[in-house]
Design a protein around this motif. Structure first.
Motif, PDB file in Angstrom:
ATOM      1  N   LYS A 163       5.011  10.384   9.820  1.00 50.03           N
ATOM      2  CA  LYS A 163       6.457  10.436   9.568  1.00 50.03           C
ATOM      3  C   LYS A 163       6.764   9.988   8.143  1.00 50.03           C
ATOM      4  CE  LYS A 163      10.890   8.633  11.235  1.00 50.03           C
ATOM      5  NZ  LYS A 163      11.554   7.701  12.207  1.00 50.03           N
ATOM      6  N   THR A 164       6.075   8.941   7.699  1.00 53.05           N
ATOM      7  CA  THR A 164       6.265   8.454   6.327  1.00 53.05           C
ATOM      8  C   THR A 164       5.891   9.528   5.322  1.00 53.05           C
ATOM      9  OG1 THR A 164       5.889   6.128   6.874  1.00 53.05           O
ATOM     10  CG2 THR A 164       5.436   6.796   4.615  1.00 53.05           C
ATOM     11  N   ARG A 165       4.755  10.184   5.540  1.00 50.51           N
ATOM     12  CA  ARG A 165       4.317  11.221   4.601  1.00 50.51           C
ATOM     13  C   ARG A 165       5.331  12.365   4.528  1.00 50.51           C
ATOM     14  NH1 ARG A 165      -0.429  10.297   7.418  1.00 50.51           N
ATOM     15  NH2 ARG A 165      -0.373  12.362   8.410  1.00 50.51           N
ATOM     16  N   LYS A 166       5.886  12.723   5.683  1.00 49.97           N
ATOM     17  CA  LYS A 166       6.872  13.798   5.725  1.00 49.97           C
ATOM     18  C   LYS A 166       8.126  13.403   4.951  1.00 49.97           C
ATOM     19  CE  LYS A 166       9.355  16.810   8.964  1.00 49.97           C
ATOM     20  NZ  LYS A 166       9.571  17.134  10.407  1.00 49.97           N
ATOM     21  N   GLU A 167       8.576  12.172   5.151  1.00 48.45           N
ATOM     22  CA  GLU A 167       9.775  11.691   4.470  1.00 48.45           C
ATOM     23  C   GLU A 167       9.565  11.617   2.960  1.00 48.45           C
ATOM     24  OE1 GLU A 167      10.427   7.988   6.410  1.00 48.45           O
ATOM     25  OE2 GLU A 167      11.502   8.874   8.124  1.00 48.45           O
ATOM     26  N   THR A 244       7.260   3.724  -3.487  1.00 51.46           N
ATOM     27  CA  THR A 244       5.930   3.657  -2.866  1.00 51.46           C
ATOM     28  C   THR A 244       5.546   2.257  -2.400  1.00 51.46           C
ATOM     29  OG1 THR A 244       4.748   3.234  -4.949  1.00 51.46           O
ATOM     30  CG2 THR A 244       5.180   5.534  -4.370  1.00 51.46           C
ATOM     31  N   ILE A 245       6.327   1.245  -2.778  1.00 46.47           N
ATOM     32  CA  ILE A 245       5.914  -0.141  -2.497  1.00 46.47           C
ATOM     33  C   ILE A 245       7.087  -0.980  -1.975  1.00 46.47           C
ATOM     34  CG2 ILE A 245       3.994  -0.237  -4.150  1.00 46.47           C
ATOM     35  CD1 ILE A 245       6.064  -1.633  -6.077  1.00 46.47           C
ATOM     36  N   GLU A 246       7.930  -0.406  -1.147  1.00 44.91           N
ATOM     37  CA  GLU A 246       9.180  -1.071  -0.767  1.00 44.91           C
ATOM     38  C   GLU A 246       8.977  -2.433  -0.111  1.00 44.91           C
ATOM     39  OE1 GLU A 246      11.375   1.761   1.518  1.00 44.91           O
ATOM     40  OE2 GLU A 246      12.041   2.892  -0.246  1.00 44.91           O
ATOM     41  N   THR A 247       7.907  -2.614   0.650  1.00 44.69           N
ATOM     42  CA  THR A 247       7.701  -3.905   1.332  1.00 44.69           C
ATOM     43  C   THR A 247       6.497  -4.675   0.795  1.00 44.69           C
ATOM     44  OG1 THR A 247       6.301  -2.987   3.096  1.00 44.69           O
ATOM     45  CG2 THR A 247       8.695  -2.947   3.448  1.00 44.69           C
ATOM     46  N   LEU A 248       5.872  -4.180  -0.281  1.00 37.88           N
ATOM     47  CA  LEU A 248       4.668  -4.842  -0.785  1.00 37.88           C
ATOM     48  C   LEU A 248       4.942  -6.278  -1.203  1.00 37.88           C
ATOM     49  CD1 LEU A 248       1.734  -4.913  -1.710  1.00 37.88           C
ATOM     50  CD2 LEU A 248       2.451  -3.823  -3.863  1.00 37.88           C
ATOM     51  N   TRP A 249       6.060  -6.522  -1.883  1.00 38.04           N
ATOM     52  CA  TRP A 249       6.313  -7.880  -2.359  1.00 38.04           C
ATOM     53  C   TRP A 249       6.669  -8.819  -1.213  1.00 38.04           C
ATOM     54  CZ3 TRP A 249       4.572 -10.476  -6.098  1.00 38.04           C
ATOM     55  CH2 TRP A 249       5.118 -11.713  -6.437  1.00 38.04           C
ATOM     56  N   ASP A 250       7.457  -8.365  -0.251  1.00 33.23           N
ATOM     57  CA  ASP A 250       7.762  -9.226   0.895  1.00 33.23           C
ATOM     58  C   ASP A 250       6.481  -9.598   1.638  1.00 33.23           C
ATOM     59  OD1 ASP A 250      10.473  -9.218   0.409  1.00 33.23           O
ATOM     60  OD2 ASP A 250      10.911  -7.586   1.816  1.00 33.23           O
ATOM     61  N   THR A 251       5.566  -8.639   1.755  1.00 30.52           N
ATOM     62  CA  THR A 251       4.283  -8.916   2.409  1.00 30.52           C
ATOM     63  C   THR A 251       3.475  -9.904   1.589  1.00 30.52           C
ATOM     64  OG1 THR A 251       4.318  -6.634   3.254  1.00 30.52           O
ATOM     65  CG2 THR A 251       2.236  -7.832   3.418  1.00 30.52           C
ATOM     66  N   GLY A 313      -0.371  -2.618   7.000  1.00 31.27           N
ATOM     67  CA  GLY A 313      -0.307  -1.167   7.113  1.00 31.27           C
ATOM     68  C   GLY A 313       0.372  -0.421   5.984  1.00 31.27           C
ATOM     69  N   GLY A 314       0.732  -1.103   4.910  1.00 26.62           N
ATOM     70  CA  GLY A 314       1.487  -0.462   3.846  1.00 26.62           C
ATOM     71  C   GLY A 314       0.765   0.621   3.067  1.00 26.62           C
ATOM     72  N   PHE A 316      -0.587   3.016   4.425  1.00 30.13           N
ATOM     73  CA  PHE A 316      -0.318   4.243   5.175  1.00 30.13           C
ATOM     74  C   PHE A 316       1.151   4.393   5.566  1.00 30.13           C
ATOM     75  CE2 PHE A 316      -4.748   3.066   5.940  1.00 30.13           C
ATOM     76  CZ  PHE A 316      -5.378   4.211   5.478  1.00 30.13           C
ATOM     77  N   TYR A 317       1.833   3.282   5.848  1.00 27.33           N
ATOM     78  CA  TYR A 317       3.247   3.360   6.234  1.00 27.33           C
ATOM     79  C   TYR A 317       4.154   3.509   5.018  1.00 27.33           C
ATOM     80  CZ  TYR A 317       1.460   1.598  10.703  1.00 27.33           C
ATOM     81  OH  TYR A 317       0.759   1.429  11.871  1.00 27.33           O
ATOM     82  N   GLU A 318       3.617   3.149   3.842  1.00 28.89           N
ATOM     83  CA  GLU A 318       4.286   3.443   2.579  1.00 28.89           C
ATOM     84  C   GLU A 318       3.259   4.201   1.743  1.00 28.89           C
ATOM     85  OE1 GLU A 318       6.215  -0.084   1.000  1.00 28.89           O
ATOM     86  OE2 GLU A 318       7.007  -0.601   2.978  1.00 28.89           O
ATOM     87  N   ARG A 319       3.053   3.822   0.486  1.00 26.69           N
ATOM     88  CA  ARG A 319       1.994   4.450  -0.299  1.00 26.69           C
ATOM     89  C   ARG A 319       1.550   3.456  -1.361  1.00 26.69           C
ATOM     90  NH1 ARG A 319       2.263   7.739  -5.342  1.00 26.69           N
ATOM     91  NH2 ARG A 319       1.585   5.644  -5.881  1.00 26.69           N
ATOM     92  N   TRP A 320       1.174   2.249  -0.856  1.00 25.11           N
ATOM     93  CA  TRP A 320       0.776   1.196  -1.768  1.00 25.11           C
ATOM     94  C   TRP A 320      -0.397   1.657  -2.613  1.00 25.11           C
ATOM     95  CZ3 TRP A 320       0.669  -3.570   2.049  1.00 25.11           C
ATOM     96  CH2 TRP A 320       1.986  -3.848   2.461  1.00 25.11           C
ATOM     97  N   GLY A 321      -0.300   1.478  -3.918  1.00 22.94           N
ATOM     98  CA  GLY A 321      -1.372   1.853  -4.817  1.00 22.94           C
ATOM     99  C   GLY A 321      -2.296   0.682  -5.113  1.00 22.94           C
ATOM    100  N   ASP A 322      -3.515   1.008  -5.485  1.00 23.70           N
ATOM    101  CA  ASP A 322      -4.460  -0.048  -5.855  1.00 23.70           C
ATOM    102  C   ASP A 322      -4.030  -0.743  -7.141  1.00 23.70           C
ATOM    103  OD1 ASP A 322      -5.558   2.804  -6.579  1.00 23.70           O
ATOM    104  OD2 ASP A 322      -6.290   1.487  -8.163  1.00 23.70           O
ATOM    105  N   ALA A 323      -3.291  -0.037  -8.010  1.00 21.99           N
ATOM    106  CA  ALA A 323      -2.869  -0.649  -9.273  1.00 21.99           C
ATOM    107  C   ALA A 323      -1.939  -1.845  -9.058  1.00 21.99           C
ATOM    108  CB  ALA A 323      -2.220   0.393 -10.178  1.00 21.99           C
ATOM    109  N   PRO A 324      -0.836  -1.711  -8.316  1.00 25.62           N
ATOM    110  CA  PRO A 324      -0.006  -2.903  -8.087  1.00 25.62           C
ATOM    111  C   PRO A 324      -0.715  -3.972  -7.265  1.00 25.62           C
ATOM    112  CG  PRO A 324       0.811  -1.047  -6.794  1.00 25.62           C
ATOM    113  CD  PRO A 324      -0.191  -0.491  -7.759  1.00 25.62           C
TER     114      PRO A 324
END
Length: 403
Positions: A163-167, A244-251, A313-314, A316-324
């Protein structure tokens, strides 16, 4: 007021950069790394090429600074470091990677003969091995990525991920609909350093297809890192694509709260956050170029951090990159003077250039790049912020290339 000014300037920077991303769209053929197909097995093998090791003089050292003019440059090839180049590649990348290898060998490695490790999620072809091993002056090694490092972990809800990929595809987010890109980001974040072919090494230099090195590098980069107590080196820094990283910082904040012991007092939180850690400003080191110590990624702090992110799960549920992911970890877990900006290398990865703006340095290093193309001092680059928070002196002539 100073903090507010920083935040406001960052908002402007994000707005400019977001516009650039929209214009670039899918022109970026590889983003911060390459995309791949699904894995097929677990076998590894090696082949090699040989080269002699000429000797040259060694120069004295100084330590503990982020100012490149005060750092040691080691010129000897005696007693090489336990270091390797590492490239994640597909068989179809053979000729674009061959060009990258030639740039590295011609500008640097023909003097030092460090090894190359090539990793793939499927077997390397005979052609790939023949072409790449003929170009490397050190030993060339070819490894297959274990399936568990290139697949959905059992805790991921695949329907939610789909669903995330589609969105993201509907929003035209770069690589937003790609499964293989997500596997790549997760692999580079948490597994490349665990591969069996990497175990004999302490240092690495990441090289991707279609990169260019513009300047001669006369000193041993790995010895330079070791002798000056550096753990992570970069050439380009810019804001990440926020979608691509909406929840990375909260995590990440949840991890910090549970594990404050991993953050040294002189960490570089002020580079990645403009409000003392409440939010992430997006600045990251572009990981298609990395020179670093593998001990950083093998440390307890990073292994626990990656596991925390992975379980969230970010990837896959988002699109967290290895760079950030790498950048946040380096900024938080290292002492600030352990991160180094390689402003003397001259580097290109589509679409950004790193070209020394100091004319004397360009002439000395025989650089083949136009400083007008340099990205480093532009308003949407994060390198100026890196220099500011570390109280570093900017190179001669930078103002002329800051527009």
């Amino acid at each position: 007021m100073a903090g507010a000014t920083r935040i406001n300037s960052r908002v402007v920077r994000f707005a400019i950069f977001a516009s650039i991303l929209v214009l670039l769209g899918f022109i970026l053929s590889r983003g911060s790394a390459t995309s791949y197909s699904l894995p097929s097995g677990l076998i590894t093998d090696t082949s090699q090429s040989t080269g002699s090791s000429p000797k040259s003089e060694s120069k004295p050292a100084s330590q503990g600074s982020n100012d490149a003019t005060e750092l040691k440059k080691t010129y000897t090839t005696d007693g090489k470091e336990k270091a390797t180049f590492v490239s994640l590649a597909r068989n179809s990348d053979v000729w674009s990677l061959a060009s990258s290898i030639r740039h590295i060998e011609d500008r640097f490695n023909h003097k030092f003969h460090y090894d190359w490790v090539f990793l793939n999620d499927e077997e390397f072809s005979d052609e790939f091995k023949r072409v790449t091993s003929a170009l490397t002056s050190g030993q060339a090694k070819y490894g297959l990525i274990p399936k568990e490092h290139w697949s959905f972990p059992e805790w991921i809800d695949k329907e939610r991920a789909a669903k995330t990929r589609k969105e993201m595809a509907a929003k035209k987010v770069i690589y937003g609909d790609s499964i293989s890109y997500r596997h790549m980001c997760r692999f580079e974040s948490g597994f490349f350093f665990r591969h069996e072919l990497m175990q004999e090494y302490e240092w690495y230099w990441r090289v991707e297809p279609d990169i260019k090195i513009f300047c001669d590098i006369e000193y041993d980069v790995f010895k330079f890192m070791k002798d000056n107590n550096k753990m992570y080196g970069f050439t380009v820094s810019l804001p990440e694509y926020v979608a691509t990283i909406e929840t990375l910082w909260d995590t990440t904040r949840a991890f910090i709260k549970e594990n404050p012991q991993y953050l040294p007092e002189d960490n570089m939180m002020d580079f990645i956050s403009d409000d003392d850690g409440l939010s992430y400003n997006g600045c990251h080191f572009w990981s298609n170029f990395e020179v670093g110590s593998l001990s950083l990624w093998r440390s307890e702090a990073y292994l626990k951090y990656f596991d925390h992110l992975d379980k969230a799960g970010g990837f896959f549920y988002e699109r967290w990159g290895d760079a950030p992911v790498h950048s946040i970890a380096a900024a938080l877990f290292l002492h600030r003077d352990q991160i180094h900006f390689f402003g003397d290398v001259g580097y290109f990865h589509n679409p950004f250039n790193n070209c020394p703006v100091d004319a004397d340095l360009r002439e000395e290093r025989k650089c083949m790049c136009n400083p007008k193309d340099d990205f480093t001092w532009k308003g949407y680059s994060c390198v100026p912020e890196f220099f500011t928070v570390n109280n570093m002196k900017r190179p001669k002539g930078w103002e002329a290339f800051s527009g």
